[in-house]
Design an enzyme around this catalytic site. Structure first.
Site, mmCIF file in Angstrom:
data_model
loop_
_atom_site.group_PDB
_atom_site.id
_atom_site.type_symbol
_atom_site.label_atom_id
_atom_site.label_comp_id
_atom_site.label_asym_id
_atom_site.label_seq_id
_atom_site.Cartn_x
_atom_site.Cartn_y
_atom_site.Cartn_z
ATOM 1 N N HIS A 26 46.314 -63.420 -29.387
ATOM 2 C CA HIS A 26 46.989 -62.850 -28.217
ATOM 3 C C HIS A 26 45.992 -62.346 -27.180
ATOM 4 O O HIS A 26 44.797 -62.164 -27.464
ATOM 5 C CB HIS A 26 47.896 -61.692 -28.640
ATOM 6 N N LYS A 40 47.343 -56.403 -25.683
ATOM 7 C CA LYS A 40 48.387 -56.150 -26.684
ATOM 8 C C LYS A 40 48.016 -54.925 -27.519
ATOM 9 O O LYS A 40 46.886 -54.822 -27.994
ATOM 10 C CB LYS A 40 48.558 -57.391 -27.573
HETATM 11 N N1 LIG Z 1 59.877 -60.810 -28.528
HETATM 12 C C1 LIG Z 1 59.142 -61.518 -27.670
HETATM 13 O O1 LIG Z 1 59.329 -62.736 -27.496
HETATM 14 C C2 LIG Z 1 58.080 -60.816 -26.890
HETATM 15 C C3 LIG Z 1 57.313 -61.495 -25.927
HETATM 16 C C4 LIG Z 1 56.345 -60.786 -25.206
HETATM 17 C C5 LIG Z 1 56.163 -59.444 -25.469
HETATM 18 N N2 LIG Z 1 56.883 -58.817 -26.436
HETATM 19 C C6 LIG Z 1 56.757 -57.394 -26.727
HETATM 20 O O2 LIG Z 1 57.338 -56.673 -25.656
HETATM 21 C C7 LIG Z 1 56.661 -55.420 -25.515
HETATM 22 C C8 LIG Z 1 56.136 -55.317 -24.082
HETATM 23 O O3 LIG Z 1 55.094 -56.259 -23.890
HETATM 24 P P1 LIG Z 1 54.296 -56.375 -22.513
HETATM 25 O O4 LIG Z 1 53.208 -57.329 -22.739
HETATM 26 O O5 LIG Z 1 55.272 -56.600 -21.409
HETATM 27 O O6 LIG Z 1 53.704 -54.891 -22.394
HETATM 28 P P2 LIG Z 1 53.396 -54.083 -21.051
HETATM 29 O O7 LIG Z 1 52.516 -52.936 -21.459
HETATM 30 O O8 LIG Z 1 52.948 -55.004 -19.976
HETATM 31 O O9 LIG Z 1 54.837 -53.531 -20.611
HETATM 32 C C9 LIG Z 1 55.508 -52.464 -21.209
HETATM 33 C C10 LIG Z 1 56.155 -51.666 -20.078
HETATM 34 O O10 LIG Z 1 57.038 -50.710 -20.624
HETATM 35 C C11 LIG Z 1 56.897 -49.505 -19.868
HETATM 36 N N3 LIG Z 1 57.430 -48.400 -20.655
HETATM 37 C C12 LIG Z 1 56.839 -47.699 -21.636
HETATM 38 N N4 LIG Z 1 57.680 -46.763 -22.110
HETATM 39 C C13 LIG Z 1 58.827 -46.910 -21.406
HETATM 40 C C14 LIG Z 1 60.071 -46.228 -21.441
HETATM 41 N N5 LIG Z 1 60.292 -45.205 -22.280
HETATM 42 N N6 LIG Z 1 61.051 -46.624 -20.585
HETATM 43 C C15 LIG Z 1 60.835 -47.651 -19.727
HETATM 44 N N7 LIG Z 1 59.671 -48.321 -19.638
HETATM 45 C C16 LIG Z 1 58.680 -47.938 -20.479
HETATM 46 C C17 LIG Z 1 55.406 -49.427 -19.585
HETATM 47 O O11 LIG Z 1 55.126 -48.525 -18.506
HETATM 48 C C18 LIG Z 1 55.117 -50.891 -19.250
HETATM 49 O O12 LIG Z 1 55.346 -51.148 -17.863
HETATM 50 C C19 LIG Z 1 55.570 -55.415 -26.581
HETATM 51 O O13 LIG Z 1 56.032 -54.765 -27.747
HETATM 52 C C20 LIG Z 1 55.350 -56.894 -26.859
HETATM 53 O O14 LIG Z 1 54.834 -57.132 -28.139
HETATM 54 C C21 LIG Z 1 57.832 -59.489 -27.131
HETATM 55 O O1 LIG Z 2 52.396 -60.415 -25.684
HETATM 56 C C1 LIG Z 2 52.907 -59.828 -26.651
HETATM 57 O O2 LIG Z 2 52.680 -58.636 -26.910
HETATM 58 C C2 LIG Z 2 53.808 -60.572 -27.554
HETATM 59 N N1 LIG Z 2 54.423 -59.926 -28.493
HETATM 60 C C3 LIG Z 2 55.314 -60.471 -29.462
HETATM 61 C C4 LIG Z 2 54.758 -60.321 -30.850
HETATM 62 O O3 LIG Z 2 54.102 -59.295 -31.144
HETATM 63 O O4 LIG Z 2 55.002 -61.187 -31.688
HETATM 64 C C5 LIG Z 2 55.730 -61.875 -29.141
HETATM 65 C C6 LIG Z 2 54.662 -62.706 -28.523
HETATM 66 C C7 LIG Z 2 54.052 -62.018 -27.309
#
Ligand SMILES: NC(=O)c1ccc[n+]([C@@H]2O[C@H](COP(=O)([O-])OP(=O)(O)OC[C@H]3O[C@@H](n4cnc5c(N)ncnc54)[C@H](O)[C@@H]3O)[C@@H](O)[C@H]2O)c1
Ligand SMILES: O=C(O)C1=N[C@H](C(=O)O)CCC1
Length: 250
Positions: free
Chosen positions: A135, A139
């Site tokens: 990643h 992250k």
């Molecule tokens: N399931 C999937 O397919 C998938 C894909 C990508 C990312 N993710 C997950 O999604 C999450 C976010 O990833 P990201 O890369 O966008 O992170 P990021 O740090 O870019 O974004 C997170 C955002 O949430 C905000 N935040 C924090 N606490 C908050 C609250 N209480 N209320 C509202 N906003 C709040 C932060 O200020 C930030 O802007 C991570 O856990 C990541 O692993 C999941």
């Molecule tokens: O970018 C991230 O953070 C992602 N989080 C998810 C994970 O932890 O599996 C999904 C992929 C991207």
């Protein structure tokens, strides 16, 4: 037909900002709130949100879901950091709010969901299996939620097939050299500038190996899954873990 009223939490984040654009572009949805850190959760109730797309951080997700479930707002959750204890707590909240649905998707991309399904199928046939997830360096959690889930599914498939523990003659190792142990499956985490979200499942048997690899090259890869989950969660009360439950994979 009235549009689904959708809010995004974590709206300024990497995936949250992409989700805001995807909801705005969906003909059957109306974006009623796009909230970031420090914004009032009451806005969700005030704007009549029916579904919240939760894309924040492992530190914030439980408080956000507590609010949503207490207010009968369905949630589609991509945020990582799920443990058995957290899932049990969420289940208890949902029992007190019948009719409310929460989808937790370790990964919203179709390729990643298929990777997990293929790995689960292959796991029973190979002596050895290890997972490598790669990643971007921003992250905050390791291993990725996807890798943890993949390893759990592989371990369950191996147990069901009566497979013995994997061969591994290591007797001395630097801390971490053999990765994290997720239900007996080694999981290795790489953090590298230039990457987004990638995973390899390596399987090995006598005289052969099989590698299953998936690459998310852009956050757009997660959007069809988020929109599908948003449409389906409103008619699926209780907790659903994994987008595969909303896909016809067989
Ligand atoms: N399931 C999937 O397919 C998938 C894909 C990508 C990312 N993710 C997950 O999604 C999450 C976010 O990833 P990201 O890369 O966008 O992170 P990021 O740090 O870019 O974004 C997170 C955002 O949430 C905000 N935040 C924090 N606490 C908050 C609250 N209480 N209320 C509202 N906003 C709040 C932060 O200020 C930030 O802007 C991570 O856990 C990541 O692993 C999941
Ligand atoms: O970018 C991230 O953070 C992602 N989080 C998810 C994970 O932890 O599996 C999904 C992929 C991207």
């Amino acid at each position: 037909m009235s549009k689904l009223r959708v809010a995004v939490l974590g709206a300024k984040g990497r995936i949250g900002s992409e989700a805001v654009r995807a909801v705005e572009a969906a003909d059957d949805m109306e974006l009623v709130a796009a909230l970031g850190r420090g914004d009032r959760l009451e806005t969700l109730a005030d704007t009549g949100a029916q579904v919240v797309v939760e894309l924040t951080t492992p530190a914030s997700v439980m408080d956000n879901l507590d609010f949503c479930v207490r207010h009968g707002i369905h949630a589609v959750v991509g945020t990582t950091g799920w443990t058995d204890e957290r899932l049990a707590r969420l289940d208890t909240w949902l029992s007190a709010s019948p009719g409310t649905g929460v989808l937790i998707a370790p990964n919203f991309s179709i390729g990643a969901v298929l990777t997990m399904a293929f790995a689960q199928t292959a796991a029973r046939y190979f002596e050895s299996v290890e997972v490598i997830e790669l990643h971007h360096p921003n992250k905050v959690d390791a291993p990725s939620g996807t890798a943890a889930r993949t390893a759990q599914l592989i371990a369950a498939a191996r147990a069901e097939a009566g497979r013995a523990p994997q061969p591994d003659a290591t007797t001395t190792a630097l801390d971490g050299a053999r990765g994290a142990d997720v239900d007996g499956i080694p999981v290795h985490s790489v953090r590298l500038r230039g990457l987004l979200a990638h995973q390899e499942v390596l399987l090995g048997g006598e005289g052969e190996t099989l590698t299953i690899r998936h690459d998310s090259l852009h956050h757009s890869s997660f959007m069809p899954g988020i929109l599908l989950g948003t449409r389906r969660v409103v008619t699926t009360p209780g907790l659903t873990f994994g987008l595969e439950h909303f896909l016809d994979l067989n």
